[in-house]
Design a protein around this motif. Sequence first.
Motif, short mmCIF file in Angstrom:
data_model
loop_
_atom_site.label_atom_id
_atom_site.label_comp_id
_atom_site.label_asym_id
_atom_site.label_seq_id
_atom_site.Cartn_x
_atom_site.Cartn_y
_atom_site.Cartn_z
N TRP A 23 10.91 -53.65 10.11
CA TRP A 23 11.69 -52.74 9.26
C TRP A 23 12.99 -53.42 8.85
N PHE A 37 14.20 -45.37 2.37
CA PHE A 37 13.78 -44.17 3.09
C PHE A 37 14.83 -43.08 3.00
N LEU A 43 7.89 -40.44 12.91
CA LEU A 43 7.52 -41.52 11.97
C LEU A 43 8.02 -42.89 12.38
N VAL A 44 8.00 -43.18 13.66
CA VAL A 44 8.53 -44.45 14.15
C VAL A 44 7.52 -45.19 15.04
N HIS A 80 5.08 -48.07 14.38
CA HIS A 80 5.49 -49.48 14.21
C HIS A 80 5.09 -50.34 15.41
N GLU A 100 16.26 -39.02 20.69
CA GLU A 100 15.38 -39.20 19.53
C GLU A 100 15.20 -40.69 19.28
N GLY A 127 14.27 -43.67 17.10
CA GLY A 127 14.15 -43.94 15.66
C GLY A 127 14.63 -42.75 14.86
N CYS A 128 15.87 -42.35 15.10
CA CYS A 128 16.40 -41.11 14.51
C CYS A 128 16.59 -41.21 13.00
N GLY A 129 16.55 -42.44 12.46
CA GLY A 129 16.70 -42.59 11.02
C GLY A 129 17.99 -41.94 10.54
N ASP A 154 18.27 -46.01 17.04
CA ASP A 154 17.60 -46.59 15.87
C ASP A 154 17.92 -48.07 15.79
N GLY A 155 17.07 -48.82 15.12
CA GLY A 155 17.28 -50.26 14.97
C GLY A 155 18.07 -50.62 13.73
N SER A 156 18.43 -49.62 12.93
CA SER A 156 19.08 -49.91 11.65
C SER A 156 20.51 -49.36 11.62
N SER A 211 15.42 -49.09 5.02
CA SER A 211 16.26 -47.94 5.40
C SER A 211 16.84 -47.27 4.15
N PHE A 253 18.88 -49.89 18.89
CA PHE A 253 17.87 -50.30 19.86
C PHE A 253 16.68 -50.93 19.15
N ASP A 254 15.90 -51.66 19.94
CA ASP A 254 14.64 -52.17 19.42
C ASP A 254 13.53 -51.41 20.14
C1 LIG Z 1 10.10 -44.06 8.53
S1 LIG Z 1 11.69 -44.08 9.22
C2 LIG Z 1 11.74 -42.50 10.04
C3 LIG Z 1 13.14 -42.03 10.30
C4 LIG Z 1 13.28 -40.64 10.90
N1 LIG Z 1 12.81 -40.57 12.25
C5 LIG Z 1 12.59 -39.62 10.05
O1 LIG Z 1 11.61 -38.99 10.48
O2 LIG Z 1 13.06 -39.42 8.92
C6 LIG Z 1 11.49 -45.25 10.52
C7 LIG Z 1 12.73 -45.44 11.37
O3 LIG Z 1 12.41 -46.26 12.48
C8 LIG Z 1 13.39 -47.27 12.62
N2 LIG Z 1 12.68 -48.42 13.18
C9 LIG Z 1 11.58 -49.04 12.68
N3 LIG Z 1 11.18 -50.03 13.49
C10 LIG Z 1 12.05 -50.04 14.53
C11 LIG Z 1 12.17 -50.83 15.70
N4 LIG Z 1 11.31 -51.81 15.99
N5 LIG Z 1 13.19 -50.58 16.54
C12 LIG Z 1 14.07 -49.59 16.29
N6 LIG Z 1 14.00 -48.79 15.21
C13 LIG Z 1 13.00 -49.02 14.33
C14 LIG Z 1 13.92 -47.50 11.23
O4 LIG Z 1 15.21 -48.05 11.23
C15 LIG Z 1 13.88 -46.12 10.64
O5 LIG Z 1 15.06 -45.40 10.88
#
Ligand SMILES: C[S@@+](CC[C@H](N)C(=O)[O-])C[C@H]1O[C@@H](n2cnc3c(N)ncnc32)[C@H](O)[C@@H]1O
Length: 235
Positions: A5, A13, A117-118, A121, A46, A48-50, A71-73, A10, A96-97
């Motif tokens: 990602w 999205f 939705l995380v 991955h 949460e 991957g809270c996006g 979240d990683g972003s 980001s 975080f990863d």
């Molecule tokens: C499709 S978005 C979903 C965001 C939010 N949870 C939502 O439902 O709207 C995926 C999210 O996962 C995070 N993400 C993807 N791969 C990741 C990883 N390896 N480590 C941490 N965060 C990750 C992205 O930064 C992004 O915020």
Amino acid sequence: MNTTWTEENSKDFIQYGNDFVPYRAEQQHIISELIKPLPSSANVVELGCGAGLLSYHLLKEYPQATVYGYDGSPTMLDQATRQVGQYQDRFRTQLFDLAAIDWRQPAFPVHAFVSSLVIHHLDNAGKAQLFSDLYQALEPGGALVIADIIQPATEIGFSIAAQQWDTYVQGQQYEDAYQIFVQDHWNYFAYPDEDPIDQPSTLPDQLNWLREAGFHSVDVYWMFAGHAIFGGRKK
Ligand SMILES: C[S@@+](CC[C@H](N)C(=O)[O-])C[C@H]1O[C@@H](n2cnc3c(N)ncnc32)[C@H](O)[C@@H]1O
């Protein structure tokens, strides 16, 4: 082609994700119901809270709870902090990863893990290991609730999910967003092999991994257009 990602993902999205996620408000409500009962002063994580939409909903629903948005972003965490607005004093962000293990033994009690939705991955083995680690990290009685795209088991399953998702987005009357949805091949179920970032697993596999991790009351609570809400509870 990217295999992880990116900050560009980001930004896209944040701009369009909300229009594309089917029945977002209904999903948030179901996730929120499924983490009940929470103790007072509960901690909810949460993954991957996006942009913070689910975290915001949980902070509003549970006025005593603290929500940890991982979240990683950095772009997403900035947006999430803005999104939770008035609830910032009960919201803690952490970069975080998802695939790493350094965050999986939290220094505070966790009463629920949620994610939207995380987890798709991670590959199959990564998901199974994650479920096991989250089980260990949860307080007794705690819940894991996952909303995610899942891998259909059959071609007809792909076709039904692709069609449902396309019809849903088209019906949202965001003309520009639908164009982007089609143009960028956002519909995973129509173009399953296009983007290596997406590695959804079948729902039966994921339910089995949850049970193997130790979760009980494992079930699926909602499903539409290849998006499912499922999870389990720790005894
Ligand atoms: C499709 S978005 C979903 C965001 C939010 N949870 C939502 O439902 O709207 C995926 C999210 O996962 C995070 N993400 C993807 N791969 C990741 C990883 N390896 N480590 C941490 N965060 C990750 C992205 O930064 C992004 O915020």
